[in-house]
Design an enzyme around this catalytic site. Structure first.
Site, short mmCIF file in Angstrom:
data_model
loop_
_atom_site.label_atom_id
_atom_site.label_comp_id
_atom_site.label_asym_id
_atom_site.label_seq_id
_atom_site.Cartn_x
_atom_site.Cartn_y
_atom_site.Cartn_z
N LEU A 1 0.85 -1.19 0.00
CA LEU A 1 0.00 0.00 0.00
C LEU A 1 0.88 1.24 0.00
CD1 LEU A 1 -2.87 1.13 0.11
CD2 LEU A 1 -2.79 0.90 2.60
N TYR B 220 4.27 -1.17 3.55
CA TYR B 220 3.84 0.19 3.29
C TYR B 220 4.93 0.92 2.52
CZ TYR B 220 1.94 4.86 3.86
OH TYR B 220 1.43 6.11 3.62
N LYS B 221 4.52 1.68 1.51
CA LYS B 221 5.44 2.43 0.66
C LYS B 221 5.23 3.92 0.91
CE LYS B 221 6.66 3.00 -4.26
NZ LYS B 221 6.16 2.83 -5.64
N ALA B 222 6.27 4.59 1.41
CA ALA B 222 6.14 5.96 1.88
C ALA B 222 6.99 6.93 1.06
CB ALA B 222 6.56 6.05 3.35
#
Length: 305
Positions: free
Chosen positions: A162, A198-200
């Site tokens: 995400l 998680y991709k930030a």
């Protein structure tokens, strides 16, 4: 996209990780954004075949060196899956992008044309959804979309990646937008849904001393309860290695990046050769940073703040 029967054997992030437990993954799911890059590099608006050709070249030349490879179904997923050229895990993009031909991505939804079960059968080990996060009246709807994505992935036995990209709400100027705080709030809310990864965004666009980036990334790490990686969009290519190092020292598990690896090859007369000469060494350098500094994905994490 129909909901299939629940899969009982859950995959793990080892499918996307290096032996160190960190991630050095390549993103090649850009669509109209890639067409814009071609226009900037060549002065012409290229067709779909040119985009697909470039994506396949990146998969063939750079993909074998990546721990994971992300691509969309419209421009190459099927070919990449069939050829089996990716060295690590294959990730299918499932985001439908709302984007003007010459503008940025304004919003997203789940692309109902993507059959997750079929993608898994073809060889995908994960799916990725981009969510544009804004503090506006659509915030709840976007959160529901993200939660539905995580559920659908779990149902078919795919890992969920995400990606939250924080942008100003309508009427809020870039100057008044508190970027690092919004990135943290997006991460707190979206990563709280417990995707597998998680991709930030890199805080401050990576345009700060490494110590300062590390401080911001440490604050980000405090609110993320799952393994996380950084993306390279918005970060100058030469600044990205330091940004990855700062993020990994602060608790990130690596990166899933595209532009920082291959952007200067767009429009080249010898795409495969330039990818081998420029992009592969960059990826190897980034992978070495990940191996040295990243938190292995399986390291136990404390609960998010």
């Amino acid at each position: 996209m129909t909901r299939p029967e629940t899969v009982t054997s859950a995959p793990t992030l080892d499918l996307l990780a290096r032996p160190s437990g960190g991630f050095a993954m390549v993103a090649m799911d850009q669509r109209e954004s890639l067409r814009q890059m071609y226009a900037a590099a060549t002065g012409e608006r290229v067709g779909d075949e040119r985009l697909t050709s470039f994506k396949l070249a990146v998969a063939r030349e750079v993909g074998p060196h990546a721990s994971g490879f992300l691509i969309d179904q419209d421009y190459g997923f099927g070919q990449v899956a069939a050829e089996g050229v990716v060295g690590g895990g294959l990730i299918v993009a499932v985001d439908a992008l709302q984007q003007d031909p010459d503008g940025p991505v304004d919003d997203t939804s789940i692309d109902e044309r993507v059959d997750l079960a079929a993608a898994r059968k073809a060889g995908a080990v994960a799916a990725k959804l981009l969510l544009i996060w804004r503090d506006d009246e659509q915030r709840g709807r976007r959160l529901e979309t993200a939660a539905e994505f995580v559920r659908r992935c779990a149902d078919v036995g795919l890992l969920s990646v995400l990606e939250g990209v924080a942008k100003p709400a309508a009427g809020v100027s870039e100057g008044a937008f508190e970027g690092p705080g919004a990135i943290r709030e997006a991460a707190r809310e979206l990563a709280g849904l417990r995707p597998n990864l998680y991709k930030a965004q890199v805080p401050l666009g990576g345009a700060a001393p490494e110590e300062r980036l590390g401080e911001e990334c440490a604050l980000l790490d405090e609110v993320i309860p799952v393994p996380w990686v950084v993306l390279s969009q918005g970060v100058e290519r030469d600044d990205f290695p330091a940004a990855v190092r700062a993020a990994c020292r602060a608790g990130a598990s690596g990166m899933l990046a595209g532009r920082a690896i291959w952007s200067d090859v767009v429009g080249s007369g010898d795409v495969p050769g330039e990818l081998r000469a420029r992009s592969v060494p960059r990826l190897r350098h980034l992978a070495a940073i990940v191996d040295e500094h990243a938190r292995p994905w399986h390291t136990p994490r404390e609960g998010a703040a």
